[in-house]
Design a protein around this motif. Sequence first.
Motif, PDB file in Angstrom:
ATOM      1  N   GLU A 177      66.535  84.807 -17.017  1.00 35.88           N
ATOM      2  CA  GLU A 177      66.494  86.148 -17.624  1.00 35.88           C
ATOM      3  C   GLU A 177      65.365  86.338 -18.635  1.00 35.88           C
ATOM      4  OE1 GLU A 177      70.322  87.279 -19.096  1.00 35.88           O
ATOM      5  OE2 GLU A 177      71.225  87.244 -17.093  1.00 35.88           O
ATOM      6  N   GLU A 178      64.841  85.260 -19.179  1.00 34.58           N
ATOM      7  CA  GLU A 178      63.793  85.370 -20.199  1.00 34.58           C
ATOM      8  C   GLU A 178      62.511  84.642 -19.795  1.00 34.58           C
ATOM      9  OE1 GLU A 178      64.099  87.148 -23.029  1.00 34.58           O
ATOM     10  OE2 GLU A 178      66.157  87.719 -22.575  1.00 34.58           O
ATOM     11  N   TYR A 179      62.616  83.339 -19.593  1.00 32.00           N
ATOM     12  CA  TYR A 179      61.441  82.491 -19.384  1.00 32.00           C
ATOM     13  C   TYR A 179      60.631  82.888 -18.148  1.00 32.00           C
ATOM     14  CZ  TYR A 179      58.673  78.274 -18.597  1.00 32.00           C
ATOM     15  OH  TYR A 179      57.641  77.400 -18.371  1.00 32.00           O
ATOM     16  N   LEU A 180      61.243  82.844 -16.973  1.00 30.88           N
ATOM     17  CA  LEU A 180      60.503  83.162 -15.746  1.00 30.88           C
ATOM     18  C   LEU A 180      60.020  84.610 -15.699  1.00 30.88           C
ATOM     19  CD1 LEU A 180      62.386  81.029 -13.077  1.00 30.88           C
ATOM     20  CD2 LEU A 180      60.092  80.658 -14.015  1.00 30.88           C
ATOM     21  N   PRO A 181      60.840  85.592 -16.072  1.00 27.16           N
ATOM     22  CA  PRO A 181      60.313  86.965 -16.091  1.00 27.16           C
ATOM     23  C   PRO A 181      59.101  87.122 -17.017  1.00 27.16           C
ATOM     24  CG  PRO A 181      62.691  87.038 -16.137  1.00 27.16           C
ATOM     25  CD  PRO A 181      62.295  85.598 -16.315  1.00 27.16           C
ATOM     26  N   ARG A 182      59.132  86.461 -18.178  1.00 28.70           N
ATOM     27  CA  ARG A 182      57.995  86.532 -19.109  1.00 28.70           C
ATOM     28  C   ARG A 182      56.756  85.884 -18.492  1.00 28.70           C
ATOM     29  NH1 ARG A 182      57.786  83.978 -25.244  1.00 28.70           N
ATOM     30  NH2 ARG A 182      55.559  84.198 -25.517  1.00 28.70           N
ATOM     31  N   LYS A 183      56.932  84.701 -17.894  1.00 28.58           N
ATOM     32  CA  LYS A 183      55.808  84.012 -17.258  1.00 28.58           C
ATOM     33  C   LYS A 183      55.186  84.883 -16.169  1.00 28.58           C
ATOM     34  CE  LYS A 183      55.612  79.515 -18.568  1.00 28.58           C
ATOM     35  NZ  LYS A 183      54.433  78.688 -18.669  1.00 28.58           N
ATOM     36  N   LEU A 184      56.030  85.498 -15.358  1.00 28.38           N
ATOM     37  CA  LEU A 184      55.529  86.341 -14.271  1.00 28.38           C
ATOM     38  C   LEU A 184      54.874  87.609 -14.802  1.00 28.38           C
ATOM     39  CD1 LEU A 184      58.490  85.882 -11.780  1.00 28.38           C
ATOM     40  CD2 LEU A 184      56.173  84.954 -11.551  1.00 28.38           C
ATOM     41  N   ARG A 185      55.482  88.233 -15.796  1.00 27.44           N
ATOM     42  CA  ARG A 185      54.941  89.461 -16.394  1.00 27.44           C
ATOM     43  C   ARG A 185      53.567  89.203 -17.016  1.00 27.44           C
ATOM     44  NH1 ARG A 185      59.184  90.451 -18.976  1.00 27.44           N
ATOM     45  NH2 ARG A 185      58.674  89.439 -20.916  1.00 27.44           N
ATOM     46  N   GLU A 186      53.424  88.052 -17.688  1.00 27.06           N
ATOM     47  CA  GLU A 186      52.182  87.722 -18.376  1.00 27.06           C
ATOM     48  C   GLU A 186      51.166  87.015 -17.481  1.00 27.06           C
ATOM     49  OE1 GLU A 186      53.360  85.478 -21.830  1.00 27.06           O
ATOM     50  OE2 GLU A 186      54.355  87.215 -22.755  1.00 27.06           O
ATOM     51  N   GLY A 187      51.564  86.703 -16.245  1.00 24.13           N
ATOM     52  CA  GLY A 187      50.671  85.951 -15.371  1.00 24.13           C
ATOM     53  C   GLY A 187      50.379  84.572 -15.924  1.00 24.13           C
ATOM     54  N   ASP A 188      51.378  83.978 -16.581  1.00 16.98           N
ATOM     55  CA  ASP A 188      51.210  82.701 -17.276  1.00 16.98           C
ATOM     56  C   ASP A 188      51.468  81.515 -16.360  1.00 16.98           C
ATOM     57  OD1 ASP A 188      50.847  80.793 -19.205  1.00 16.98           O
ATOM     58  OD2 ASP A 188      52.736  81.178 -20.246  1.00 16.98           O
ATOM     59  N   TRP A 189      50.569  81.334 -15.414  1.00 17.47           N
ATOM     60  CA  TRP A 189      50.613  80.158 -14.556  1.00 17.47           C
ATOM     61  C   TRP A 189      49.186  79.688 -14.352  1.00 17.47           C
ATOM     62  CZ3 TRP A 189      52.202  84.979 -12.537  1.00 17.47           C
ATOM     63  CH2 TRP A 189      51.252  85.626 -11.747  1.00 17.47           C
ATOM     64  N   ILE A 190      49.063  78.447 -13.935  1.00 20.14           N
ATOM     65  CA  ILE A 190      47.716  77.907 -13.678  1.00 20.14           C
ATOM     66  C   ILE A 190      47.718  77.216 -12.331  1.00 20.14           C
ATOM     67  CG2 ILE A 190      47.012  77.726 -16.079  1.00 20.14           C
ATOM     68  CD1 ILE A 190      47.685  74.757 -16.000  1.00 20.14           C
TER      69      ILE A 190
END
Length: 108
Positions: A95-108
């Motif tokens: 509910e928090e971590y993965l949605p934030r990562k996806l919203r921010e494009g926070d992957w490498i």
Amino acid sequence: YMSGSKNMSYDSASLTTPDIKWLGLRPSDLNKYDLPDQCRLSMTENDIKTGKELLQEAFIMKNPQWMKELQIMVKTKQKAEIQALSSFGFQYITEEYLPRKLREGDWI
């Protein structure tokens, strides 16, 4: 996963995922998400050795963001499993971590 196993290099073309993304918990996330100390794991000597060896791999050296994450890991000698994020609540990851990562494009 990106370049395949050295032991399976004879069949690496069918075993690789060259466009793989690192979405999960990264070394820089331990402080970014203020992961409690009791959820952090000390790296073993073998972990540190492996991290240093990975820093010498061509496929890692081609990606500055991966280099940075591995350097943080080797320097701090800390790691964590993604399950450690459940210390913030049972549904924190979904509910928090993965949605934030996806919203921010926070992957490498």
